[in-house]
Design an enzyme around this catalytic site. Structure first.
Site, mmCIF file in Angstrom:
data_model
loop_
_atom_site.group_PDB
_atom_site.id
_atom_site.type_symbol
_atom_site.label_atom_id
_atom_site.label_comp_id
_atom_site.label_asym_id
_atom_site.label_seq_id
_atom_site.Cartn_x
_atom_site.Cartn_y
_atom_site.Cartn_z
ATOM 1 N N GLU A 187 -5.779 -7.916 1.705
ATOM 2 C CA GLU A 187 -6.243 -7.762 3.040
ATOM 3 C C GLU A 187 -7.670 -7.383 3.161
ATOM 4 O O GLU A 187 -8.081 -6.501 2.280
ATOM 5 C CB GLU A 187 -5.415 -6.390 3.492
ATOM 6 C CG GLU A 187 -4.019 -6.795 4.086
ATOM 7 C CD GLU A 187 -3.454 -5.521 4.727
ATOM 8 O OE1 GLU A 187 -4.035 -4.919 5.441
ATOM 9 O OE2 GLU A 187 -2.172 -5.244 4.396
ATOM 10 N N GLU B 158 0.786 -1.294 0.163
ATOM 11 C CA GLU B 158 0.072 0.061 -0.151
ATOM 12 C C GLU B 158 0.811 1.144 -0.089
ATOM 13 O O GLU B 158 0.781 2.154 0.783
ATOM 14 C CB GLU B 158 -1.121 -0.025 1.187
ATOM 15 C CG GLU B 158 -0.367 -0.227 2.479
ATOM 16 C CD GLU B 158 -1.698 -0.288 3.634
ATOM 17 O OE1 GLU B 158 -2.497 -1.031 3.167
ATOM 18 O OE2 GLU B 158 -1.492 0.014 4.563
#
Length: 501
Positions: A392, A186
């Protein structure tokens, strides 16, 4: 207690209200679709000063205050065999882990730490031995502190060569067993969080921006420089893998993107424009260069000279530099046009207020599975429908609440159903990883955890105990249940609360 809890799987058979596809099972997913769970090195391993590991920027960050730290965390470094056995018993296809750069190459470059190398080989081999596919993330925001001290880490282009060299060690040493590599976790959260707001390491920011009083940084420029260097490091690493390892190891390489879903707060034109602008600044910031070789036009217009340019060579290097995209998604936000009086940093450049939907907060997330559908459809429509792994997705709950985490069961059931719906609508989504396998050291707020297994952090042994969500996920993976039923939940008298543990 565990035996009584496992009896609950017998009763997990009816439905919640229709928030997603009802009545689905694992068999409804395409052949080869992967189900897994995930952790990260810093939050799981502990053993921060054992066997040659050096400090990372996370160690420095958590030790800068008087609060909890990750020195022991879940003690995964010593308990990895126990955890892999739990994964096997649960029926996981795959497990997402990350490599601690500071454990493998403590100084950030140069000599490999033999004990760190042995640990990761043992962990990966243990997974393989139990039939669990390792999905490895190279960088989960735990830069060796030595590189931060030497040249500022990600703000300097030197990091590109050092990261590529670190990746080369991983490919060389683990690549015969690892077939799925994510380079950087990320980047669109790490860059603004660590270099604009300063709320995560290395805590760079500058007045009048930033949440805390940072000791160094430039909030106006560093977030853009950092993400630019992360993309170039990713692309350099992908080039290395494709040229040197791919044909021999038959693996694939990708990068992850944090993806809120975003919807206008009102039907006003201003809010609609602001929503698209926010999508470009959050999602397009990463995906536009990967797919088209450059940043979104709106970013170039607003940020101007503060946004780094790709040379023609760099553009060609970054474009199409991934085999798959890792999507990280937890919740959905409303977007409202907002002209910030403080101009000149990433958050102000977006000119939008991000507002929680419903009763969601940072630590209590409503069940909004249509948001994940929105993300997957947006990527399909705007970025060529690449192969996707949801790396996730999960829901935090208060750590010391009951093991009967039926809210998390509802969340997982709804979001997995939304993935199935997206696949049926043409999304090339190939896997789903729940966050997180066990309760981890959660640095944002240690009192809220995501684990399928409760970890008693007060116990030196870090005992693991299955929550109801672990039992439901296991039953789903084994094809013995379709949906949760909160009405038939039986609570063991020995496990009503964890507050005294």
């Amino acid at each position: 207690m565990e035996h009584i809890l496992f009896l609950l799987t017998i009763f997990l058979g009816l439905a919640f209200s229709g928030r997603c596809i009802n009545g689905y099972s694992r068999n409804d997913f395409p052949k080869g679709f992967v189900f897994g769970s995930a952790t990260s090195a810093f939050q799981w391993e502990g053993a921060v000063d054992e066997d040659g590991r050096a400090p990372s920027i996370w160690d420095t960050f958590v030790h800068s205050g008087s609060g909890p730290n990750g020195d022991i965390a879940c003690d995964g470094y010593h308990k990895y065999k126990e955890d892999v056995r739990l994964m096997y018993d649960m029926g996981l296809d795959a497990f997402r882990l990350s490599i601690s750069w500071a454990r493998l190459i403590p100084s950030g470059r140069g000599q490999v730490n033999p004990k760190g190398l042995r640990f990761y080989k043992n962990l990966i081999n243990e997974l393989i031995r139990h039939g669990i596919e390792p999905h490895v993330t190279l960088y989960h925001n735990d830069l060796p502190q030595a590189l931060e001290d030497e040249y500022g880490g990600w703000i300097d282009r030197k990091i590109i060569d050092d990261f590529t060299a670190f990746a080369n060690v991983c490919f060389r040493e683990f690549g015969n067993s690892v077939k799925f590599w994510s380079t950087i976790n990320e980047p669109n959260m790490l860059a603004p969080g660590g270099y604009d707001a300063g709320i995560i390491p290395p805590s760079h920011c500058s007045p009048p921006f930033g949440t805390f009083n940072c000791s160094r940084g430039n909030s106006s420029t560093e977030p853009y420089i950092v993400l630019h260097n992360m993309l170039l490091a990713h692309a350099s690493t992908a080039k290395l893998y494709n040229q040197k390892y791919k044909d021999k190891q038959n693996g694939s390489i990708g990068i992850t993107c944090y993806a809120f879903w975003m919807v206008p707060l009102t039907s006003s034109k201003e809010d609609e424009i602001a929503t698209q602008r926010a999508k470009d600044f959050y999602i397009g910031w990463v995906l536009h260069p990967l797919v088209f070789g450059d940043y979104p036009d709106v970013m170039k217009k607003i940020v101007g000279k503060r946004l780094p340019n790709f040379s023609e060579e760099e553009s060609n290097l970054v474009k199409d530099s991934f085999d798959f995209l890792g999507v990280i998604h937890y919740t959905t936000l409303n977007i409202k046009h907002f002209s910030n009086s403080l101009q000149g940093d990433y958050n102000a450049d977006i000119n939008a207020a991000l507002i929680n939907v419903g009763n969601s907060t940072l630590f209590t997330i409503d069940v909004l599975p249509w948001g994940l559908e929105g993300v997957l459809e947006y990527i399909k429509q705007n970025y060529g429908n690449p192969p996707i792994y949801i790396l996730e997705n999960g829901q935090p709950t208060y750590h010391h609440s009951s093991l009967n985490d039926m809210g998390r069961v509802e969340y997982l059931h709804a979001y997995i159903g939304s993935v199935l719906k997206s696949v049926r609508n043409g999304s090339d989504t190939r896997g789903y990883f729940q966050w997180s396998f066990v309760d981890l050291f959660e640095f944002v707020n240690v009192n809220y955890t995501y684990g399928l297994y409760y970890v008693n952090f007060s116990d030196p042994e870090r005992k693991r105990s299955p929550k109801t969500s672990a039992l439901w996920y296991s039953a789903f993976l084994k094809g013995t249940t379709k949906e949760p039923n909160k009405n038939l939940l039986v609570v063991s008298s020995s496990s009503p609360s964890l507050s005294s543990q």
